[in-house]
Motif scaffolding. Structure first.
Motif, PDB file in Angstrom:
ATOM      1  N   PHE A 172      23.489  16.943  76.281  1.00 27.41           N
ATOM      2  CA  PHE A 172      24.408  16.203  76.495  1.00 27.41           C
ATOM      3  C   PHE A 172      24.664  15.473  77.949  1.00 27.41           C
ATOM      4  CE2 PHE A 172      29.045  15.510  77.933  1.00 27.41           C
ATOM      5  CZ  PHE A 172      29.774  15.201  76.837  1.00 27.41           C
ATOM      6  N   SER A 173      24.408  16.349  79.005  1.00 31.84           N
ATOM      7  CA  SER A 173      24.121  15.769  80.213  1.00 31.84           C
ATOM      8  C   SER A 173      22.998  15.061  80.340  1.00 31.84           C
ATOM      9  CB  SER A 173      23.839  16.899  81.184  1.00 31.84           C
ATOM     10  OG  SER A 173      24.832  17.886  81.382  1.00 31.84           O
ATOM     11  N   LYS A 174      21.983  15.025  79.651  1.00 26.85           N
ATOM     12  CA  LYS A 174      20.743  14.134  79.610  1.00 26.85           C
ATOM     13  C   LYS A 174      21.249  12.823  79.049  1.00 26.85           C
ATOM     14  CE  LYS A 174      16.040  13.738  78.023  1.00 26.85           C
ATOM     15  NZ  LYS A 174      15.605  14.118  79.266  1.00 26.85           N
ATOM     16  N   LYS A 175      21.934  12.578  78.054  1.00 19.46           N
ATOM     17  CA  LYS A 175      22.479  11.446  77.405  1.00 19.46           C
ATOM     18  C   LYS A 175      23.672  10.799  78.419  1.00 19.46           C
ATOM     19  CE  LYS A 175      24.778   9.589  73.476  1.00 19.46           C
ATOM     20  NZ  LYS A 175      24.998   9.791  72.027  1.00 19.46           N
ATOM     21  N   ALA A 176      24.314  11.568  79.244  1.00 24.15           N
ATOM     22  CA  ALA A 176      25.299  11.102  80.016  1.00 24.15           C
ATOM     23  C   ALA A 176      24.631  10.393  81.125  1.00 24.15           C
ATOM     24  CB  ALA A 176      25.942  12.097  80.765  1.00 24.15           C
ATOM     25  N   LEU A 177      23.546  11.161  81.821  1.00 20.08           N
ATOM     26  CA  LEU A 177      22.606  10.495  82.785  1.00 20.08           C
ATOM     27  C   LEU A 177      21.907   9.229  82.292  1.00 20.08           C
ATOM     28  CD1 LEU A 177      21.115  13.698  84.403  1.00 20.08           C
ATOM     29  CD2 LEU A 177      22.536  11.929  85.556  1.00 20.08           C
ATOM     30  N   GLN A 178      21.466   9.139  80.983  1.00 24.04           N
ATOM     31  CA  GLN A 178      20.713   8.098  80.629  1.00 24.04           C
ATOM     32  C   GLN A 178      21.629   6.893  80.507  1.00 24.04           C
ATOM     33  OE1 GLN A 178      19.299   9.655  77.037  1.00 24.04           O
ATOM     34  NE2 GLN A 178      17.118  10.123  77.663  1.00 24.04           N
ATOM     35  N   LEU A 179      22.939   7.079  80.289  1.00 26.62           N
ATOM     36  CA  LEU A 179      23.740   5.996  79.891  1.00 26.62           C
ATOM     37  C   LEU A 179      24.190   5.506  81.537  1.00 26.62           C
ATOM     38  CD1 LEU A 179      26.492   7.592  77.605  1.00 26.62           C
ATOM     39  CD2 LEU A 179      25.038   5.439  77.244  1.00 26.62           C
ATOM     40  N   LEU A 180      24.109   6.483  82.565  1.00 23.21           N
ATOM     41  CA  LEU A 180      24.345   5.751  83.765  1.00 23.21           C
ATOM     42  C   LEU A 180      23.063   5.043  84.219  1.00 23.21           C
ATOM     43  CD1 LEU A 180      25.651   8.965  85.925  1.00 23.21           C
ATOM     44  CD2 LEU A 180      26.870   6.410  85.638  1.00 23.21           C
ATOM     45  N   VAL A 181      21.836   5.587  84.077  1.00 18.80           N
ATOM     46  CA  VAL A 181      20.654   4.728  84.366  1.00 18.80           C
ATOM     47  C   VAL A 181      20.696   3.303  83.726  1.00 18.80           C
ATOM     48  CG1 VAL A 181      18.137   4.940  84.248  1.00 18.80           C
ATOM     49  CG2 VAL A 181      19.488   6.903  84.655  1.00 18.80           C
ATOM     50  N   ASP A 182      20.969   3.340  82.459  1.00 18.82           N
ATOM     51  CA  ASP A 182      21.275   2.192  81.812  1.00 18.82           C
ATOM     52  C   ASP A 182      22.129   1.125  82.414  1.00 18.82           C
ATOM     53  OD1 ASP A 182      19.279   2.961  80.265  1.00 18.82           O
ATOM     54  OD2 ASP A 182      20.403   3.572  78.413  1.00 18.82           O
ATOM     55  N   GLY A 183      22.963   1.598  83.287  1.00 18.37           N
ATOM     56  CA  GLY A 183      24.045   0.561  83.641  1.00 18.37           C
ATOM     57  C   GLY A 183      25.153   0.488  83.018  1.00 18.37           C
ATOM     58  N   GLU A 202      34.130   2.900  81.145  1.00 19.41           N
ATOM     59  CA  GLU A 202      34.556   2.907  80.131  1.00 19.41           C
ATOM     60  C   GLU A 202      33.872   3.143  78.725  1.00 19.41           C
ATOM     61  OE1 GLU A 202      37.698  -0.079  77.381  1.00 19.41           O
ATOM     62  OE2 GLU A 202      37.317  -0.245  79.293  1.00 19.41           O
ATOM     63  N   VAL A 203      32.760   2.595  78.814  1.00 18.12           N
ATOM     64  CA  VAL A 203      31.588   2.963  77.547  1.00 18.12           C
ATOM     65  C   VAL A 203      30.984   4.253  77.588  1.00 18.12           C
ATOM     66  CG1 VAL A 203      29.623   2.004  76.626  1.00 18.12           C
ATOM     67  CG2 VAL A 203      30.980   0.282  77.589  1.00 18.12           C
ATOM     68  N   ILE A 204      30.784   4.625  78.993  1.00 20.93           N
ATOM     69  CA  ILE A 204      30.437   6.102  79.020  1.00 20.93           C
ATOM     70  C   ILE A 204      31.408   7.041  78.436  1.00 20.93           C
ATOM     71  CG2 ILE A 204      29.766   7.943  80.614  1.00 20.93           C
ATOM     72  CD1 ILE A 204      28.550   5.604  82.220  1.00 20.93           C
ATOM     73  N   ARG A 205      32.545   6.763  78.965  1.00 23.38           N
ATOM     74  CA  ARG A 205      33.538   7.637  78.377  1.00 23.38           C
ATOM     75  C   ARG A 205      33.672   7.904  76.826  1.00 23.38           C
ATOM     76  NH1 ARG A 205      37.601  10.436  80.741  1.00 23.38           N
ATOM     77  NH2 ARG A 205      37.295   9.239  82.978  1.00 23.38           N
ATOM     78  N   HIS A 206      33.760   6.587  76.314  1.00 18.83           N
ATOM     79  CA  HIS A 206      34.038   6.531  74.775  1.00 18.83           C
ATOM     80  C   HIS A 206      32.873   7.159  73.804  1.00 18.83           C
ATOM     81  CE1 HIS A 206      35.234   4.800  70.947  1.00 18.83           C
ATOM     82  NE2 HIS A 206      33.757   4.466  70.943  1.00 18.83           N
ATOM     83  N   VAL A 207      31.483   6.882  74.645  1.00 20.45           N
ATOM     84  CA  VAL A 207      30.454   7.414  73.797  1.00 20.45           C
ATOM     85  C   VAL A 207      30.316   8.993  74.022  1.00 20.45           C
ATOM     86  CG1 VAL A 207      28.025   7.623  74.139  1.00 20.45           C
ATOM     87  CG2 VAL A 207      28.860   5.313  74.151  1.00 20.45           C
ATOM     88  N   LEU A 208      30.492   9.627  75.407  1.00 17.51           N
ATOM     89  CA  LEU A 208      30.522  10.848  75.275  1.00 17.51           C
ATOM     90  C   LEU A 208      31.825  11.694  74.729  1.00 17.51           C
ATOM     91  CD1 LEU A 208      29.036  11.034  79.212  1.00 17.51           C
ATOM     92  CD2 LEU A 208      27.816  11.135  77.070  1.00 17.51           C
ATOM     93  N   GLU A 209      32.697  11.267  74.741  1.00 20.82           N
ATOM     94  CA  GLU A 209      34.041  11.777  74.191  1.00 20.82           C
ATOM     95  C   GLU A 209      33.942  11.796  72.742  1.00 20.82           C
ATOM     96  OE1 GLU A 209      37.528   9.837  75.592  1.00 20.82           O
ATOM     97  OE2 GLU A 209      37.667  10.947  77.429  1.00 20.82           O
ATOM     98  N   THR A 210      33.184  10.567  72.022  1.00 25.34           N
ATOM     99  CA  THR A 210      32.721  10.925  70.734  1.00 25.34           C
ATOM    100  C   THR A 210      31.977  12.103  70.309  1.00 25.34           C
ATOM    101  OG1 THR A 210      33.364   8.543  70.343  1.00 25.34           O
ATOM    102  CG2 THR A 210      32.109   9.602  68.843  1.00 25.34           C
ATOM    103  N   ASP A 211      31.026  12.176  71.206  1.00 22.65           N
ATOM    104  CA  ASP A 211      29.789  13.222  70.894  1.00 22.65           C
ATOM    105  C   ASP A 211      30.498  14.587  70.954  1.00 22.65           C
ATOM    106  OD1 ASP A 211      27.938  11.365  70.572  1.00 22.65           O
ATOM    107  OD2 ASP A 211      26.587  11.947  72.105  1.00 22.65           O
ATOM    108  N   LEU A 212      31.320  14.680  71.922  1.00 19.06           N
ATOM    109  CA  LEU A 212      32.019  15.776  72.120  1.00 19.06           C
ATOM    110  C   LEU A 212      33.099  16.411  71.081  1.00 19.06           C
ATOM    111  CD1 LEU A 212      32.982  18.246  74.245  1.00 19.06           C
ATOM    112  CD2 LEU A 212      34.469  16.728  75.292  1.00 19.06           C
ATOM    113  N   ALA A 213      33.804  15.318  70.719  1.00 15.51           N
ATOM    114  CA  ALA A 213      34.534  15.681  69.574  1.00 15.51           C
ATOM    115  C   ALA A 213      33.888  16.119  68.272  1.00 15.51           C
ATOM    116  CB  ALA A 213      35.555  14.550  69.311  1.00 15.51           C
ATOM    117  N   VAL A 214      32.765  15.542  67.971  1.00 11.14           N
ATOM    118  CA  VAL A 214      31.874  15.656  66.824  1.00 11.14           C
ATOM    119  C   VAL A 214      31.477  16.924  66.940  1.00 11.14           C
ATOM    120  CG1 VAL A 214      29.927  14.925  65.500  1.00 11.14           C
ATOM    121  CG2 VAL A 214      31.345  13.182  66.429  1.00 11.14           C
TER     122      VAL A 214
END
Length: 246
Positions: A107-118, A122-134
């Protein structure tokens, strides 16, 4: 290994067996093969029937959490996010690429990759909250597997007791066997109630506690990563995340 969990199981069963001895019983009175087959086989069968294959596999994998719970320490989570923010402050978001490669938590790895990708916050929050809920829903369903067994076990124990009494009633012509037969019949009830309240339901509750702790840790990560994406300074991020430690 979580010694508290092991100690809890030992205390529970020791109290049950010790109480039986104090009342003049013996261990052999609590051992009955047919009753065990009826209660445990019926309970597992009912739980398997209502649970999808993926849920059963996840439930079996999560059983190890009872003895070796995953470690999601919130203070360390705050320190980790603040460390990321300092790197981003000095080297830019691309400076987190090395941290993303070394990160073991998916989960943390994906969060960092989203940051690195720029990606923006709002996009980061949406993606990670979806993963968290699932993931949270999947884990809760897995914990429900044990919870459902805890609900079925006492009822199937009663079924086993009734079946034993039916067998006893067929031997009414021999009064000398009635007392022992009735005692054995009620062993099934003991199996069902004890398994549910000393083992299955506590396991479900323990897993739910681990799931809650994991979700809270990931919510902290989401807030921290989104703050980094918004360009907030490390001190402000640490202040914001300190609310999770109360």
């Amino acid at each position: 290994m979580d010694l508290i969990s092991v100690l809890g199981v030992i205390i529970g069963f020791a109290a049950l067996i010790g109480g039986n001895f104090l009342e003049g019983g013996s261990l052999s009175t609590l051992v009955n093969g047919p009753a065990a087959i009826i209660v445990f086989g019926g309970t597992i069968g009912a739980a398997v029937l209502q649970t999808p294959k993926q849920g059963i596999q996840r439930a079996l994998n999560m059983f190890s959490w009872v003895l070796i719970p995953p470690k999601f320490k919130l203070p360390e989570g705050v320190e980790q996010v603040v460390a990321w923010s300092k790197i981003a402050r000095k080297q830019g978001l691309l400076g987190l690429e090395n941290a993303a490669e070394k990160e073991k938590d998916s989960f943390s790895k994906k969060a960092l990759q989203l940051l690195v990708d720029g990606s923006d916050a709002e996009v980061i929050r949406h993606v990670l909250e979806t993963d968290l809920a699932v993931v949270e829903q999947r884990d809760i369903e897995a914990a429900h597997f044990y919870e459902s067994m805890g609900g079925y076990a006492p009822t199937i124990g009663i079924i086993g007791a009734v079946m034993g009494l039916i067998h006893v009633m067929s031997h009414l012509a021999d009064p000398s066997q009635l007392g022992q037969g009735i005692a054995i019949a009620f062993v099934a009830t003991i199996y069902g109630v004890a398994a549910a309240n000393l083992f299955l339901l506590p396991i479900a509750s323990r897993l739910r506690a681990c799931i809650k702790e994991q979700s809270l840790h990931r919510e902290l990560t989401i807030e921290g990563v989104c703050a980094i994406a918004d360009g907030e300074n490390p001190r402000a991020i640490e202040t914001k995340l300190s609310g999770y430690l109360r």
